[in-house]
Design an enzyme around this catalytic site. Sequence first.
Site, PDB file in Angstrom:
ATOM      1  N   ASN A  65       0.916  -1.456   0.172  1.00  0.00           N
ATOM      2  CA  ASN A  65       0.001   0.008  -0.272  1.00  0.00           C
ATOM      3  C   ASN A  65       1.020   1.335  -0.118  1.00  0.00           C
ATOM      4  O   ASN A  65       1.365   1.692   0.894  1.00  0.00           O
ATOM      5  CB  ASN A  65      -0.936   0.029   1.242  1.00  0.00           C
ATOM      6  N   LYS A  91       0.309   4.161  -0.279  1.00  0.00           N
ATOM      7  CA  LYS A  91      -0.625   5.443   0.348  1.00  0.00           C
ATOM      8  C   LYS A  91      -0.407   6.542  -0.504  1.00  0.00           C
ATOM      9  O   LYS A  91      -0.410   6.419  -1.805  1.00  0.00           O
ATOM     10  CB  LYS A  91      -0.005   5.668   1.808  1.00  0.00           C
ATOM     11  N   HIS A 130      -9.625   0.980   5.042  1.00  0.00           N
ATOM     12  CA  HIS A 130      -8.201   1.156   5.877  1.00  0.00           C
ATOM     13  C   HIS A 130      -8.442   1.847   7.059  1.00  0.00           C
ATOM     14  O   HIS A 130      -9.070   3.060   6.966  1.00  0.00           O
ATOM     15  CB  HIS A 130      -7.221   1.645   4.819  1.00  0.00           C
ATOM     16  N   GLU A 188      -6.853   4.532   8.179  1.00  0.00           N
ATOM     17  CA  GLU A 188      -6.464   5.904   8.103  1.00  0.00           C
ATOM     18  C   GLU A 188      -7.726   6.611   7.369  1.00  0.00           C
ATOM     19  O   GLU A 188      -8.082   7.516   7.609  1.00  0.00           O
ATOM     20  CB  GLU A 188      -5.250   6.142   7.192  1.00  0.00           C
ATOM     21  N   GLU A 215      -5.237  -5.356  10.932  1.00  0.00           N
ATOM     22  CA  GLU A 215      -4.201  -4.504  10.878  1.00  0.00           C
ATOM     23  C   GLU A 215      -4.430  -3.629  12.340  1.00  0.00           C
ATOM     24  O   GLU A 215      -5.385  -2.485  12.200  1.00  0.00           O
ATOM     25  CB  GLU A 215      -4.207  -3.266   9.860  1.00  0.00           C
ATOM     26  N   GLY A 273       2.403   2.080  10.888  1.00  0.00           N
ATOM     27  CA  GLY A 273       3.553   2.922  10.772  1.00  0.00           C
ATOM     28  C   GLY A 273       4.170   3.529  11.979  1.00  0.00           C
ATOM     29  O   GLY A 273       4.910   4.713  12.137  1.00  0.00           O
ATOM     30  N   SER A 284       3.582  -2.187  10.580  1.00  0.00           N
ATOM     31  CA  SER A 284       5.145  -2.199  10.701  1.00  0.00           C
ATOM     32  C   SER A 284       5.563  -3.634  10.228  1.00  0.00           C
ATOM     33  O   SER A 284       6.579  -3.910  11.064  1.00  0.00           O
ATOM     34  CB  SER A 284       5.420  -1.718  12.168  1.00  0.00           C
TER      35      SER A 284
HETATM   36  C1  PEP Z   1      -1.060   0.070   6.277  1.00  0.00           C
HETATM   37  O1  PEP Z   1      -0.783   1.092   6.024  1.00  0.00           O
HETATM   38  O2  PEP Z   1      -1.553  -0.567   5.746  1.00  0.00           O
HETATM   39  C2  PEP Z   1       0.380  -0.473   6.850  1.00  0.00           C
HETATM   40  C3  PEP Z   1       0.431  -1.711   7.382  1.00  0.00           C
HETATM   41  O3  PEP Z   1       1.504   0.437   6.993  1.00  0.00           O
HETATM   42  P1  PEP Z   1       2.895   0.075   7.824  1.00  0.00           P
HETATM   43  O4  PEP Z   1       3.506  -1.385   7.032  1.00  0.00           O
HETATM   44  O5  PEP Z   1       3.850   1.430   7.427  1.00  0.00           O
HETATM   45  O6  PEP Z   1       2.781   0.044   9.137  1.00  0.00           O
END
Ligand code: PEP
Length: 250
Positions: free
Chosen positions: A9, A11, A95, A97, A166, A172, A211
């Site tokens: 992703n 983003k 997601h 976010e 997630e 992040g 992460s």
């Molecule tokens: C995500 O935004 O779906 C995600 C898992 O981000 P990160 O790997 O940066 O934690």
Amino acid sequence: MRNLMVAGNWKMNGDSVMASTLIDDIVVGFKGYDSCELLICPPFPLLSLVANKIKGTSLLLGAQNLSEHKSGAYTGEISASMLEDMGCQYVIVGHSERRAIMRETNEMVAEKFHAAVNNGLIPILCVGETLEQKNQEQTTQIIEEQLKSVMGTNADSMTNAIIAYEPVWAIGTGLTATPEEAQHIHHFIRNTISSISQEIADKIQILYGGSVNGDNAKGLFSMPDIDGGLIGGASLTARDFLSIAKATNK
Ligand code: PEP
């Protein structure tokens, strides 16, 4: 036996120069590997560039969001059929976010999920708890609500879908669930789906996101209910993304 998937992703990152180099490096570095499906979810303006670059390879293309509406006066929105037309097979839905910043509710996420399914796109439904919800021991309750608001009492819509667990506190942040913690929730998700359809529960891919990097991926992917990862930050560097993809060699 479920296939493993690693999905990147991107983003709201990148431009045409960055995307060209990144996707070229990923395509070259992934040649000869088949231990997972590799999905790239760039921002909307870079979809057609990436679609052209991955033509003739095993790489898959997805978007990061879609409108719940079919067409019409929705300025700035992008429909499922437009995504299909651009070569997408997948789309991320719900997601964290978007839930937090764009205030997407479970109801809106469900509408987007069904808009994707109705147009032949495979939705990747993101679920997960915030740190506050985790500390209040509400994780399974929150995830059950997020899942059930989409599948209702009929798991049929999950036939061609993917779930991504997630934990919001891990996205992040550099913090990640341990393989055992993640496995516990993935098992809970599969169990929740199995209460409606055992067949779909056995078949559905459940990705972990939060992460993930080249160092922790193998431990996570070795868990029986973890079928790969949804990767944010580490998907922006070919070397890091490929090291995660290669960790699917169980
Ligand atoms: C995500 O935004 O779906 C995600 C898992 O981000 P990160 O790997 O940066 O934690």
